[in-house]
Scaffold this motif. Structure first.
Motif, PDB file in Angstrom:
ATOM      1  N   PRO A 190       0.843  -1.200   0.000  1.00 20.43           N
ATOM      2  CA  PRO A 190       0.000   0.000   0.000  1.00 20.43           C
ATOM      3  C   PRO A 190       0.877   1.249   0.000  1.00 20.43           C
ATOM      4  O   PRO A 190       1.932   1.268   0.649  1.00 20.43           O
ATOM      5  N   MET A 228      -2.710  -0.737  11.254  1.00 25.48           N
ATOM      6  CA  MET A 228      -3.825  -1.583  11.737  1.00 25.48           C
ATOM      7  C   MET A 228      -4.803  -0.747  12.543  1.00 25.48           C
ATOM      8  O   MET A 228      -6.018  -0.900  12.430  1.00 25.48           O
ATOM      9  N   LYS A 238      -5.983   2.624   9.988  1.00 26.01           N
ATOM     10  CA  LYS A 238      -6.860   2.315   8.833  1.00 26.01           C
ATOM     11  C   LYS A 238      -7.854   1.184   9.126  1.00 26.01           C
ATOM     12  O   LYS A 238      -8.818   1.029   8.398  1.00 26.01           O
ATOM     13  N   LYS A 239      -7.546   0.376  10.117  1.00 28.67           N
ATOM     14  CA  LYS A 239      -8.407  -0.762  10.494  1.00 28.67           C
ATOM     15  C   LYS A 239      -8.730  -1.677   9.304  1.00 28.67           C
ATOM     16  O   LYS A 239      -9.863  -2.065   9.091  1.00 28.67           O
ATOM     17  N   GLN A 240      -7.708  -1.980   8.497  1.00 30.34           N
ATOM     18  CA  GLN A 240      -7.910  -2.870   7.350  1.00 30.34           C
ATOM     19  C   GLN A 240      -7.068  -4.138   7.527  1.00 30.34           C
ATOM     20  O   GLN A 240      -5.937  -4.065   8.014  1.00 30.34           O
ATOM     21  N   GLU A 241      -7.654  -5.243   7.057  1.00 32.02           N
ATOM     22  CA  GLU A 241      -6.999  -6.547   7.238  1.00 32.02           C
ATOM     23  C   GLU A 241      -5.625  -6.618   6.550  1.00 32.02           C
ATOM     24  O   GLU A 241      -4.734  -7.306   6.997  1.00 32.02           O
ATOM     25  N   ARG A 242      -5.496  -5.880   5.430  1.00 28.34           N
ATOM     26  CA  ARG A 242      -4.243  -5.989   4.686  1.00 28.34           C
ATOM     27  C   ARG A 242      -3.055  -5.489   5.516  1.00 28.34           C
ATOM     28  O   ARG A 242      -1.935  -5.936   5.326  1.00 28.34           O
ATOM     29  N   TYR A 243      -3.334  -4.557   6.451  1.00 28.99           N
ATOM     30  CA  TYR A 243      -2.236  -4.054   7.278  1.00 28.99           C
ATOM     31  C   TYR A 243      -1.868  -5.064   8.374  1.00 28.99           C
ATOM     32  O   TYR A 243      -0.699  -5.202   8.724  1.00 28.99           O
ATOM     33  N   ASP A 244      -2.893  -5.764   8.846  1.00 36.79           N
ATOM     34  CA  ASP A 244      -2.593  -6.844   9.796  1.00 36.79           C
ATOM     35  C   ASP A 244      -1.752  -7.904   9.102  1.00 36.79           C
ATOM     36  O   ASP A 244      -0.758  -8.396   9.655  1.00 36.79           O
ATOM     37  N   HIS A 289      -9.882 -12.005  15.474  1.00 37.00           N
ATOM     38  CA  HIS A 289     -11.250 -11.612  15.126  1.00 37.00           C
ATOM     39  C   HIS A 289     -12.201 -11.638  16.319  1.00 37.00           C
ATOM     40  O   HIS A 289     -13.381 -11.327  16.162  1.00 37.00           O
ATOM     41  N   TRP A 306      -8.223  -7.305  18.052  1.00 37.73           N
ATOM     42  CA  TRP A 306      -7.567  -6.545  16.980  1.00 37.73           C
ATOM     43  C   TRP A 306      -6.666  -5.465  17.596  1.00 37.73           C
ATOM     44  O   TRP A 306      -5.486  -5.343  17.281  1.00 37.73           O
TER      45      TRP A 306
END
Lengths: 208, 319
Positions: B116, B212, B215-221, B282, B287
């Motif tokens: 990203p 994480m 942005k709270k997006q899975e891709r960053y996790d 999850h 998170w």
């Protein structure tokens, strides 16, 4: 119920690991202050007191960690009431040995039992036995997790029971290899499965 | 003895290295400036590549200097009892450590693909920050291998000025002990680079953990996890390999609960906690817990590195 038990064991592990980490930070801070106040303080009795205090602070948490790890192992083999019975039996044997022969041997009983169970688990995982219970799916992640935990158990057995023995370093290297291999298998299970499935003969599906 | 060749190689390293480290500072500042000037932002990638190239060139210069040491310097026992020895010093000792860490971070910054944009930009800024820190805190060219140089010079002076045999023997054994147990130790070639490689990957994992929460997006996790994994393997194996070395090198000295040992174990425990938390990411609250553990664990990396220079101990250079 077992899912919640797994979650509770994981939460306990997180809290205990973090707590030991915090104790280590305090220990370093104390060591820093002492090194400023007392010249060559590692050669003084104060240092011995510091080591004793650190042992005292870390020991109960290490016992909990070992117990949680020891209790995590049977969950692969048993489920439901059988699991609770196995855990109860292990805990009782540990406590009884600790009370009769001392905490070191008590921990030893738990760790040796965990080692034996883990070897059986690895054998069954390699044989593809479907009776085993894992939170994750896929051959490589399961065998990796089993090998990794066996490595940690052997590492603890080595430090708790064999630290003065001539075999100490050999067992240490064995545990290091198991931990390293277990981590690679565990963390890169999907990639390994892709690699395996790309060449003949095709085997079972591997899930991430 | 080849001391003249060594001195000339050291002088060359300092003379050529200084403009390189100046360039590193300039390029690092340029990356920071480009980040706030939108019209220049498109050139950032080239400056990052140039910064990495400057780091790599500097490292090759250091490699060449270490090679000169290995081929020219000989440690001779004044009593003639022990055979002459040479120094095979890895290129991550003394003030080369942070440089080496930054070099690997630079490599990870330039080789990455399909990340990203926000993540890559933050990584490039971090690399630039490391470049500036290298200039101000860990310039390996200002006084190349200062401690080694001081020790070897002392030995040379004792031997060449024909001092009392006892003084010569003392100077020899001081250097011989370091040569066998530290500079030429096989562990020295494995333990530190594994840890520095781990630290570099943890920088990327840390940036992933920041995003994480932002942005709270899975891709960053997934990014954080993908970089924490190799880091944790390298860290664990690196630490374990350090144990037999500690037993061998510090056998007569108390080292358990040494400040550096403490904070290193703390770092490992916190990363271990991060991985355990991520198993249930999850679930409610996990998170945030996972991301925060990722932050705290990286703080552990920083504290571990700084401890070497701040808190006195058997594994430190402080005090």
């Amino acid at each position: 119920m077992i899912k919640n038990l797994n979650f509770i064991l994981i939460l306990t592990t997180i809290v205990v690991l973090s707590a030991i980490g915090i104790i280590f930070i305090f220990g370093s801070g104390y060591s820093w202050v002492q090194s400023i106040k007392v010249s060559d303080w590692r050669q003084t009795p104060l240092y011995q007191n510091y080591v004793s205090d650190m042992n005292l602070a870390v020991l109960p948490l290490s016992v909990i960690l070992v117990a949680v790890m020891g209790l995590c192992i049977p969950k692969r083999l048993f489920s439901g009431k059988a699991l609770l019975r196995a855990m109860g039996f292990l805990l009782a044997a540990t406590l009884a040995t600790a009370a009769l022969l001392g905490p070191k041997l008590g921990m030893g009983v738990l760790l040796v039992a965990a080692t034996l169970i883990q070897v059986v688990v690895i054998g069954m995982t390699l044989a593809g036995d479907r009776r085993l219970s894992y939170e994750t799916q896929g051959f490589f992640v399961q065998i990796g997790s089993a090998v990794l935990h066996l490595g940690f158990i052997i590492f603890l057995v080595d430090f708790i029971l064999l630290s003065g023995s001539p075999a100490h370093l050999d067992v240490f290297w064995l545990s290091t290899i198991l931990i390293g291999v277990g981590m690679v298998l565990c963390f890169y299970s999907a990639e390994l499965a892709r690699l395996r499935d790309s060449g003949p003969p095709p085997l079972a599906d591997e899930n991430k | 003895m080849g001391n003249t060749a060594y001195l000339s190689a050291r002088e060359f390293t300092a003379r050529v290295g200084q403009p390189l480290i100046d360039l590193i500072l300039l390029l690092s500042i340029a990356i920071l400036v480009f980040a706030v000037l939108p019209q220049l932002r498109t050139y950032t990638r080239f400056v990052v590549l140039a910064l990495f190239a400057a780091f790599a060139a500097g490292w090759l210069l250091l490699v060449s200097f270490h090679y000169q040491i290995a081929t020219h310097l000989v440690l001779v026992d004044p009593t003639g009892q022990l055979p002459p020895g040479s120094f095979t010093i890895p290129v991550w000792v003394e003030n080369e450590k942070f440089y080496f860490w930054t070099l690997i971070l630079g490599l990870l910054t330039v080789v990455g693909r399909r990340r990203p944009k926000a993540f890559q930009s933050t990584l490039e800024l971090t690399f630039a920050g490391f470049g500036i820190l290298t200039f101000f805190t860990s310039n390996p060219f200002s006084r190349p291998l200062a401690d080694f140089h001081a020790g070897f010079t002392q030995y040379v002076q004792a031997v060449s000025t024909g001092q009392d045999m006892q003084v010569q023997v003392q100077a020899y054994y001081a250097m011989y002990g370091k040569m066998v147990g530290f500079y030429n130790s096989a562990y020295m070639w494995i333990h530190p680079p594994l840890l520095f490689a781990a630290y570099s990957t943890f920088v990327l994992a840390f940036i992933g953990c920041i995003f994480m929460l932002v942005k709270k997006q899975e891709r960053y996790d997934k990014l954080a996890y993908d970089w924490a994994k190799p880091g944790f393997i390298l860290l664990t194996v690196g630490l374990l390999i350090g144990y037999p070395w500690a037993v061998e090198a510090w056998k007569d000295q108390p080292w358990w609960y040494d400040p550096k040992v403490n904070v290193t174990l703390m770092m490992w425990l916190l990363y271990s906690a991060y991985f355990h938390a991520r198993l249930y990411i999850h679930r409610r609250g996990m998170w945030v817990t996972t991301a925060i553990l990722g932050y705290v664990a990286f703080l552990g990396v920083v504290v571990t590195y700084i401890t070497t220079y701040v808190i006195p101990g058997i594994h430190s250079v402080a005090g």
